[in-house]
Design a protein around this motif. Structure first.
Motif, PDB file in Angstrom:
ATOM      1  N   ASN A   1       0.917  -1.047  -0.004  1.00 44.76           N
ATOM      2  CA  ASN A   1       0.021  -0.108  -0.153  1.00 44.76           C
ATOM      3  C   ASN A   1       0.774   1.409  -0.046  1.00 44.76           C
ATOM      4  O   ASN A   1       0.598   2.333  -0.745  1.00 44.76           O
TER       5      ASN A   1
ATOM      6  N   GLU B   1      -0.158   7.892  -4.055  1.00 47.23           N
ATOM      7  CA  GLU B   1      -1.268   7.321  -3.179  1.00 47.23           C
ATOM      8  C   GLU B   1      -1.009   6.703  -1.994  1.00 47.23           C
ATOM      9  O   GLU B   1      -1.512   6.399  -0.926  1.00 47.23           O
TER      10      GLU B   1
ATOM     11  N   LYS C   1      -1.407   7.786   1.665  1.00 47.19           N
ATOM     12  CA  LYS C   1      -2.643   7.773   2.664  1.00 47.19           C
ATOM     13  C   LYS C   1      -2.263   6.549   3.515  1.00 47.19           C
ATOM     14  O   LYS C   1      -2.909   6.559   4.736  1.00 47.19           O
ATOM     15  N   TYR C   2      -1.097   5.719   3.426  1.00 43.99           N
ATOM     16  CA  TYR C   2      -0.820   4.569   4.304  1.00 43.99           C
ATOM     17  C   TYR C   2       0.167   5.015   5.195  1.00 43.99           C
ATOM     18  O   TYR C   2       0.906   4.190   5.962  1.00 43.99           O
TER      19      TYR C   2
ATOM     20  N   CYS D   1      -6.823  13.969   6.037  1.00 44.96           N
ATOM     21  CA  CYS D   1      -7.293  14.018   4.764  1.00 44.96           C
ATOM     22  C   CYS D   1      -5.968  13.994   3.707  1.00 44.96           C
ATOM     23  O   CYS D   1      -5.040  14.313   3.916  1.00 44.96           O
ATOM     24  N   PHE D   2      -6.240  13.297   2.754  1.00 40.72           N
ATOM     25  CA  PHE D   2      -5.569  13.120   1.572  1.00 40.72           C
ATOM     26  C   PHE D   2      -5.195  14.398   0.753  1.00 40.72           C
ATOM     27  O   PHE D   2      -3.959  14.793   0.737  1.00 40.72           O
TER      28      PHE D   2
ATOM     29  N   LYS E   1      -2.126  15.026   3.846  1.00 40.85           N
ATOM     30  CA  LYS E   1      -1.452  14.023   3.474  1.00 40.85           C
ATOM     31  C   LYS E   1      -0.420  14.876   2.116  1.00 40.85           C
ATOM     32  O   LYS E   1       0.761  14.364   2.299  1.00 40.85           O
ATOM     33  N   ASP E   2      -1.011  15.517   1.294  1.00 38.47           N
ATOM     34  CA  ASP E   2      -0.252  16.071   0.336  1.00 38.47           C
ATOM     35  C   ASP E   2       0.706  17.263   0.586  1.00 38.47           C
ATOM     36  O   ASP E   2       1.690  17.708  -0.082  1.00 38.47           O
TER      37      ASP E   2
ATOM     38  N   LEU F   1      -3.546   7.150  10.301  1.00 35.64           N
ATOM     39  CA  LEU F   1      -4.917   6.638   9.355  1.00 35.64           C
ATOM     40  C   LEU F   1      -5.877   6.562   9.906  1.00 35.64           C
ATOM     41  O   LEU F   1      -5.932   6.719  11.303  1.00 35.64           O
TER      42      LEU F   1
ATOM     43  N   TYR G   1     -10.777   9.810   2.366  1.00 36.67           N
ATOM     44  CA  TYR G   1     -10.273   8.370   1.742  1.00 36.67           C
ATOM     45  C   TYR G   1     -10.642   7.397   2.936  1.00 36.67           C
ATOM     46  O   TYR G   1     -10.801   7.617   4.141  1.00 36.67           O
TER      47      TYR G   1
ATOM     48  N   ALA H   1      -8.780   3.962   4.279  1.00 34.62           N
ATOM     49  CA  ALA H   1      -7.500   2.952   4.266  1.00 34.62           C
ATOM     50  C   ALA H   1      -7.804   1.424   3.767  1.00 34.62           C
ATOM     51  O   ALA H   1      -7.015   0.793   3.246  1.00 34.62           O
TER      52      ALA H   1
ATOM     53  N   GLU I   1     -10.273   0.961   1.247  1.00 30.66           N
ATOM     54  CA  GLU I   1     -11.458   1.054   0.078  1.00 30.66           C
ATOM     55  C   GLU I   1     -11.717  -0.184  -0.636  1.00 30.66           C
ATOM     56  O   GLU I   1     -10.690  -0.998  -1.200  1.00 30.66           O
TER      57      GLU I   1
END
Length: 466
Positions: A279, A286, A289-290, A325-326, A330-331, A344, A419, A421, A423
């Motif tokens: 992941n 992506e 996210k993890y 949030c992504f 996260k960004d 997470l 998101y 984790a 999905e």
């Protein structure tokens, strides 16, 4: 006084599985009686809940959450209001969150700040651990008072130099204090000093993607820190609880200590049981996210964690719920994995994922309840008020449908994060009805609770210690 009867279900606790009806009076369990008996048939009630074909289980106790936690220039996306509502949707009826001492400030100031965040805002009951960020004579003395007032566990970090990090001398002093006042030391066991060197080297070499977050936080550095924490606790004569254990070598350190009779306990989290470095390596950022710490590990570590849970080398599964949030959080770490907020979302998914583990044959039904309800309640001084269904216990009860399938998705979850984790993961089993102290919070798959129902719960001492 209102009376509720839950009838027709299979009552599953950590110790028993019985076809029984449950009588609730005044927010507590009043009695259990075999279904169909004259005793059960004679109970009058204001409300009857039909649990035929369902499990009747204790509400989950998630002993590791971080609602509204500040981290890396932002803060966890879930408030106590949104996070406890999501917890209820997932069958959790008590959380234990972490109040944070600010360096240079007292423990009491940190605890007061978290009460302001939580009081009057929670959908379910809550309690607090205390993060010790500044171990000194004053904060050590404060530990005694907090234990007496129901904050009986204290978290220290071997990671995050310059933020939460404590050196071995500070850790030893805190452990010595806990050995005298009955408190339980919780440890984030990673060698943060060494990890920071590896982070610096990775970034200098252009290794900036999220997958490198896992590469630099080596298994050996989790195992080394776990070993060191155990030896410091041994010197101090203190019990030790190692949080979010992710690696096989760390499990082995805990198992070896327990086999020697040391009061050492371990927790893991669903992300380490169901997710992996695959992941973290997902393309197009992506993997951010993890990002969490301890990090996700290669899939082969999962069997050691499951075995540890079956063998009681690990006693608790909590979430370490700390959602970012992504988009917009996260960004922040694009181009520099070290700036990705660590954490997470998962408080809504824990009970369902662990039921899936029952379906998959990793654990038994009773072990599911032990590691998700009774175990954390015993570990943190909440049992038998929480974590079981027995006369006198709070009526924190979940009617759980073991046969209904669901697909986990950000489109349908209730956590305030953009998101999931997990999905697209298909799960067998679903929460149908949730009572918190006898009051419906989830009813036939609909939220019927209200903000402010949740009460603060002072805790006793760890009940695994003689």
């Amino acid at each position: 006084m209102s009376r509720t009867v839950i009838h027709g279900g299979l009552v599953v606790t950590a110790s028993d599985e019985i076809h029984a009806d449950v009588l609730i009076e005044g927010g507590r369990v009043a009695a259990l009686a075999a279904h169909g008996t004259d005793v059960a048939a004679g109970w009058s009630a204001d409300r009857r809940i039909d649990a035929t074909g369902k499990y009747v289980i204790p509400g989950g106790v998630d002993a590791h959450t971080h609602m509204e936690m500040p981290f890396g220039g932002t803060r966890a996306a879930d408030t106590f209001e949104t996070g406890t509502r999501a917890a209820a949707w997932g069958g959790t009826t008590t959380i234990v969150d972490f109040a944070i001492q600010t360096v240079g400030r007292s423990l009491q100031e940190g605890l007061d700040a978290w009460h302001v965040k939580a009081d009057g805002k929670c959908a379910i009951d809550y309690a607090f651990h205390m993060i010790l960020s500044d171990v000194n004579k004053s904060s050590l003395k404060e530990m005694d008072r907090l234990v007496a007032e129901g904050v009986t566990s204290f978290k220290l970090f071997m990671a995050y130099p310059g933020v939460f990090y404590s050196d071995d001398g500070q850790i030893l002093r805190a452990m010595q204090r806990a050995s005298g006042n009955g408190g339980l030391i919780m440890m984030h066991a990673e060698n943060g000093i060494a990890i920071d060197v590896l982070v610096e080297q990775a970034l200098a070499e252009g290794r900036t993607d999220p997958r490198h977050h896992g590469d630099v936080r080596k298994v050996a550095l989790e195992a080394e820190a776990t070993h060191r924490a155990i030896q410091l606790a041994r010197v101090a004569g203190s019990p030790l609880y190692v949080v979010h254990v992710s690696a096989d070598e760390a499990v082995a350190e805990i198992a070896a200590a327990r086999h020697r009779g040391l009061p050492v306990f371990g927790e893991t989290c669903p992300q380490y049981l169901f997710l992996s470095t695959d992941n973290l390596a997902e393309p197009g950022f992506e993997g951010a996210k993890y990002v969490c710490s301890t990090p996700l590990r290669p899939r082969e570590h999962q069997e050691a964690l499951w075995r540890g849970l079956r063998n009681n080398e690990l006693q608790v599964v909590s979430t370490d719920h700390c959602p970012f949030c992504f988009t917009g959080q996260k960004d922040l770490g694009r181009g520099d994995f070290s700036k990705i907020p660590n954490g997470l979302p998962g408080v809504e998914n824990r009970m369902d994922l662990l039921h899936q583990a029952v379906v998959d044959g990793h654990i038994s039904r009773r072990r599911w309840i032990e590691i998700a309800c009774a175990g954390p309640a015993r570990m943190f001084g909440l049992y038998p008020r929480k974590g079981t269904i027995a006369p006198g216990a709070d009526a924190d009860i979940v009617v759980y449908d073991p046969g209904t399938e669901q697909v986990l998705s950000a489109e349908t979850h209730h956590m305030d994060v953009d998101y999931s984790a997990y999905e697209g993961k298909r799960i067998t089993g679903r929460v149908e009805t949730v009572l918190s102290r006898g009051v419906p919070v989830i009813e036939k798959g609909a939220y019927v609770g209200h903000t402010g129902h949740g009460a603060y719960v002072p805790r006793g001492l760890c009940q695994y210690l003689g």
